[in-house]
Design an enzyme around this catalytic site. Structure first.
Site, mmCIF file in Angstrom:
data_model
loop_
_atom_site.group_PDB
_atom_site.id
_atom_site.type_symbol
_atom_site.label_atom_id
_atom_site.label_comp_id
_atom_site.label_asym_id
_atom_site.label_seq_id
_atom_site.Cartn_x
_atom_site.Cartn_y
_atom_site.Cartn_z
ATOM 1 N N ASP A 126 0.721 -1.077 0.161
ATOM 2 C CA ASP A 126 0.003 -0.128 0.075
ATOM 3 C C ASP A 126 0.984 1.126 0.067
ATOM 4 O O ASP A 126 1.580 1.566 0.895
ATOM 5 C CB ASP A 126 -0.910 -0.078 1.205
ATOM 6 C CG ASP A 126 -1.850 1.125 1.404
ATOM 7 O OD1 ASP A 126 -2.178 1.902 0.542
ATOM 8 O OD2 ASP A 126 -2.429 1.631 2.501
ATOM 9 N N ASP A 288 -2.029 5.835 -4.824
ATOM 10 C CA ASP A 288 -2.399 4.830 -3.718
ATOM 11 C C ASP A 288 -2.582 3.617 -4.400
ATOM 12 O O ASP A 288 -3.662 3.342 -4.693
ATOM 13 C CB ASP A 288 -3.353 5.668 -3.073
ATOM 14 C CG ASP A 288 -3.752 4.820 -1.701
ATOM 15 O OD1 ASP A 288 -3.059 3.721 -1.544
ATOM 16 O OD2 ASP A 288 -4.488 5.372 -1.078
#
Length: 398
Positions: A126, A288
């Site tokens: 992430d 992201d």
């Protein structure tokens, strides 16, 4: 004891890693196979599962609430992108949702291992967070001869006063044949991510300013760099419907067909936050990999929907647009001199029950004044994250 943060020390440690980028041919990198662990559609169908979508949006609010709280604790400042959530959404970023992130999204999972002997577990990579956290039972420190702890605790706070917490350990991390000792891992006291879809935790690849651990414990990629097992501070994501990969310690030019275009960032902000335009509208974009679609502040999403002349609807407080699947609109992102229009396949993330395609850009108040640019964009490009030179690069897929 409760971890006492020393942000200045962390900045010194981080800056020591930011050496001049070596030449491409000198980079020693390693490829990690990653795969998508879930979808936002009903199994075997293109129809959107709105329960999953709503859960994903709620989880994003939680995630960014965590990051802003960590940033403020580490730096003593309120993040410039932070915006107060409307009262009716505040509780959705707290409480039970905060303690169990039912992502339900298209997150990118690979295998990581800690300890001696090594303990392997699937984990989500992430770029929107900074810590490596695992559910209880994924990693057992007592079974590793190289595990250490000072008893330092991590604690993530939420708007209603609830917390998720656990103990920070250091151990040898093993990933793709790379090994680095004394790398931080947090073992949660409670399950914080839904493990039913395969993942046991999250491994953050953003900057130390967002870390719940504080700057005394660097994110794992910085530990790999510090240990000298990679010679470059770059990592590269190539996300595809099949054959996706994460390349650590450089770039893999076999994956792209154009010269990467780099855009500088301010690493002091913690996020991979890049200035961009979308169909000529100027935005801030947080790149992201932990987000499924593309989420814009509601007012900015409305501007785009109006430009595209698309009808809209509201679902659980978020705004969506839809279109005839045979006539996808043109949505173009521009980063510096690099421009990319979403492919037909990524312009929509599924269909309504009446067969209309839903645009992969949604408007939602996540508590930040930026676009969260996730999978729907990233599947169109090869994205390079450069911690040596504080920049993000984009290239066309090979």
């Amino acid at each position: 004891m409760q971890l006492k943060l020393s942000f200045v020390a962390g900045l010194i440690a981080a800056s020591a890693l930011a050496t001049a980028a070596p030449l491409e041919q000198q980079e020693r990198g390693i490829n990690i196979d990653i795969s998508k662990r879930a979808k936002l559609t009903v199994d075997g169908s293109s129809q959107i599962d709105w329960n999953k979508v709503d859960a994903h949006m709620a989880s994003l609010r939680t995630k960014y609430a965590k990051s802003f709280a960590n940033y403020e604790k580490n730096t003593g400042k309120v993040h410039s992108l932070k915006r107060d959530l409307p009262e009716h959404l505040t509780k959705r970023a707290t409480g039970s949702v905060a303690l169990t992130d039912q992502e339900g999204g298209e997150l990118w999972t690979g295998t990581m291992a800690y300890g001696t002997p090594s303990q392997s577990f699937p984990i989500d990579f992430d770029t929107g967070s900074s810590d490596t956290l695992v559910n209880p039972g994924a990693y057992t420190p007592s079974q590793s001869s190289t595990s250490k702890t000072n008893g330092d605790q991590f604690s993530t706070s939420y708007g209603d006063g609830t917390t998720a917490s656990g103990t920070i350990y250091t151990d040898t991390v093993h990933i793709g044949g790379l090994n680095a000792a004394n790398t931080a891992i947090g073992v949660s006291n409670q399950q914080f991510i839904d493990s039913s879809e395969g993942s046991q935790g999250i491994s953050g690849m953003a900057f130390p300013q967002l870390a719940a651990f504080g700057s005394n414990y660097l994110p794992y990629f910085y530990s790999l760099k510090q240990a000298g097992v990679v010679s470059s501070g770059k990592f590269q994501f190539d996300l595809r419907t099949s054959g996706s990969s994460l390349y650590l310690g450089g770039t893999n030019s076999a994956k792209y067909s154009s010269t990467p275009v780099y855009v500088g960032i301010d690493s002091n902000q913690g996020f991979w936050q890049v200035p961009a335009t979308v169909n000529t509208q100027s935005i801030d974009s947080i790149v992201d990999t932990g987000t499924t679609i593309i989420v814009a502040p509601t007012s900015q999403a409305k501007t785009l929907f109006k430009q595209l002349n698309l009808p809209t609807f509201t679902q659980d407080g978020s705004l969506y647009a839809y279109f005839n699947c045979n006539s996808p609109p043109k949505v173009t992102f521009k980063y510096g001199s690099y421009s990319k229009t979403l492919s037909a396949a990524t312009t929509s993330f599924g269909t309504t029950n009446s067969g209309q395609c839903v645009l992969s850009v949604a408007g939602s108040d996540l508590g930040l004044n930026a676009w969260v640019t996730g999978d729907s964009f990233l599947q169109n490009v090869v994205a390079i994250f450069d911690t040596d030179n504080n920049r993000v690069g984009f290239a066309n897929k090979a």
